[in-house]
Design a protein around this motif. Structure first.
Motif, mmCIF file in Angstrom:
data_model
loop_
_atom_site.group_PDB
_atom_site.id
_atom_site.type_symbol
_atom_site.label_atom_id
_atom_site.label_comp_id
_atom_site.label_asym_id
_atom_site.label_seq_id
_atom_site.Cartn_x
_atom_site.Cartn_y
_atom_site.Cartn_z
ATOM 1 N N SER A 77 85.685 48.482 -28.584
ATOM 2 C CA SER A 77 86.875 48.990 -27.898
ATOM 3 C C SER A 77 86.651 50.448 -27.547
ATOM 4 O O SER A 77 86.208 51.224 -28.403
ATOM 5 N N ALA A 78 86.943 50.819 -26.316
ATOM 6 C CA ALA A 78 86.677 52.209 -25.914
ATOM 7 C C ALA A 78 87.585 52.658 -24.784
ATOM 8 O O ALA A 78 88.000 51.850 -23.941
ATOM 9 N N TRP A 79 87.861 53.953 -24.763
ATOM 10 C CA TRP A 79 88.498 54.585 -23.613
ATOM 11 C C TRP A 79 87.410 54.977 -22.627
ATOM 12 O O TRP A 79 86.350 55.447 -23.028
ATOM 13 N N ALA A 80 87.695 54.821 -21.340
ATOM 14 C CA ALA A 80 86.789 55.332 -20.315
ATOM 15 C C ALA A 80 87.158 56.785 -20.060
ATOM 16 O O ALA A 80 88.295 57.086 -19.683
ATOM 17 N N ALA A 81 86.196 57.679 -20.274
ATOM 18 C CA ALA A 81 86.465 59.110 -20.097
ATOM 19 C C ALA A 81 86.630 59.462 -18.629
ATOM 20 O O ALA A 81 87.400 60.343 -18.271
ATOM 21 N N PHE A 98 83.594 54.382 -16.993
ATOM 22 C CA PHE A 98 84.210 53.080 -16.731
ATOM 23 C C PHE A 98 83.160 52.115 -16.180
ATOM 24 O O PHE A 98 83.050 50.969 -16.643
ATOM 25 N N ASP A 99 82.383 52.576 -15.216
ATOM 26 C CA ASP A 99 81.315 51.731 -14.648
ATOM 27 C C ASP A 99 80.349 51.275 -15.735
ATOM 28 O O ASP A 99 79.950 50.106 -15.790
ATOM 29 N N ALA A 100 79.971 52.217 -16.598
ATOM 30 C CA ALA A 100 78.990 51.903 -17.649
ATOM 31 C C ALA A 100 79.575 50.909 -18.655
ATOM 32 O O ALA A 100 78.898 49.953 -19.058
ATOM 33 N N LEU A 101 80.813 51.118 -19.037
ATOM 34 C CA LEU A 101 81.450 50.194 -19.988
ATOM 35 C C LEU A 101 81.611 48.811 -19.361
ATOM 36 O O LEU A 101 81.375 47.783 -20.021
ATOM 37 N N ALA A 159 80.079 45.393 -20.739
ATOM 38 C CA ALA A 159 80.976 44.290 -21.097
ATOM 39 C C ALA A 159 80.643 43.020 -20.319
ATOM 40 O O ALA A 159 80.938 41.915 -20.775
ATOM 41 N N LEU A 160 80.014 43.183 -19.149
ATOM 42 C CA LEU A 160 79.656 42.006 -18.352
ATOM 43 C C LEU A 160 78.284 41.458 -18.732
ATOM 44 O O LEU A 160 77.901 40.379 -18.299
ATOM 45 N N ALA A 161 77.549 42.211 -19.548
ATOM 46 C CA ALA A 161 76.182 41.798 -19.882
ATOM 47 C C ALA A 161 75.986 41.494 -21.367
ATOM 48 O O ALA A 161 75.163 40.663 -21.730
ATOM 49 N N GLU A 162 76.740 42.191 -22.216
ATOM 50 C CA GLU A 162 76.508 42.059 -23.657
ATOM 51 C C GLU A 162 77.651 41.314 -24.335
ATOM 52 O O GLU A 162 78.756 41.239 -23.812
ATOM 53 N N ASP A 163 77.365 40.833 -25.544
ATOM 54 C CA ASP A 163 78.363 40.059 -26.273
ATOM 55 C C ASP A 163 79.624 40.860 -26.585
ATOM 56 O O ASP A 163 79.552 42.004 -27.030
ATOM 57 N N GLY A 164 80.764 40.237 -26.358
ATOM 58 C CA GLY A 164 82.057 40.824 -26.677
ATOM 59 C C GLY A 164 82.656 40.133 -27.880
ATOM 60 O O GLY A 164 81.918 39.535 -28.660
ATOM 61 N N PRO A 165 83.938 40.133 -28.044
ATOM 62 C CA PRO A 165 84.894 40.619 -27.045
ATOM 63 C C PRO A 165 84.899 42.140 -26.905
ATOM 64 O O PRO A 165 84.607 42.859 -27.853
#
Ligand SMILES: Cc1ncc(C[n+]2csc(CCOP(=O)(O)OP(=O)(O)O)c2C)c(N)n1
Length: 204
Positions: A147-151, A156-159, A163-169
């Motif tokens: 869980s993270a805030w986008a600074a 945001f792009d990096a997160l 999130a689209l490539a690595e295991d979540g949630p």
């Protein structure tokens, strides 16, 4: 002061961004088959305007359902990446979903929350985040470790990429301004549902 510079990103020091811009950035990164569930109101208006896709579902009418619907899709189709796009007011109305998601740990699910600290579409009444409620801290407390805030937009792009490539949630929150959604979703629940089911391959 040095300590301030190293302060973790939170609602107090994250940049205020724009929902449509962030939605556009997210959509640009999506794998073709990723499903996106837009929450009621501005969230799905901007999703609609960022490019219609048969894998997008546009929630109408009830707050708080983007996460539960996305969770269901993620469980039913574990090979597909699923994103829930939700407003802060709507998320606050259905917080139990975070604990359920944390307990079930769907690897393919990412939640993106657009926090404008208000119920904007009904007149801008303040939500609890205006008084200091930190949605990322709540998500982490529910058990969603990623869980993270986008600074800022770059983060945001990096997160989103992670999130689209690595295991979540995953749970990503962004502070946004008070600009209204840039358009309006076509309001036909039958068509929206039918298109989505075909987009997910559950209806021929
Ligand atoms: C269960 C429920 N309660 C109240 C409403 C009325 N309502 C519709 S949208 C909305 C505000 C949504 O706020 P938020 O999710 O933060 O999105 P924003 O409008 O800020 O983009 C409200 C109160 C509703 N549609 N459903």
């Amino acid at each position: 002061m040095a300590m301030m510079e190293n302060a973790p990103i939170g609602p107090g020091n994250a940049q205020v961004m724009n929902r449509f811009e962030l939605t556009r950035r997210l959509v640009a990164q999506l794998p073709a088959d990723a499903a996106v569930i837009g929450g009621i109101g501005n969230t799905n208006f901007d999703l609609w305007m960022a490019g219609r896709r048969p894998q997008n579902f546009y929630m109408l009418g009830s707050m708080g359902l983007a996460c539960p619907i996305a969770f269901g899709v993620a469980l039913a189709q574990p090979q597909r990446r699923v994103v829930a796009l939700e407003g802060d007011g709507s998320l606050l109305m259905q917080l139990g979903a975070l604990a359920t998601i944390a307990a079930q740990k769907p690897k393919n699910l990412a939640i993106v929350v657009m926090d404008n600290a208000s119920y904007q579409i009904t007149g801008g009444q303040a939500t609890a985040t205006a008084a200091g409620t930190d949605l990322v801290t709540m998500a982490r407390g529910a058990g969603i470790a990623r869980s993270a805030w986008a600074a800022d937009e770059a983060m945001f792009d990096a997160l989103a990429a992670q999130a689209l490539a690595e295991d979540g949630p995953w749970f990503i929150a962004a502070r946004i301004d008070d600009k209204p959604g840039v358009g309006t979703t076509e309001r036909d629940p039958v068509i929206i549902t039918d298109r989505f089911m075909r987009g997910l391959g559950t209806k021929g």
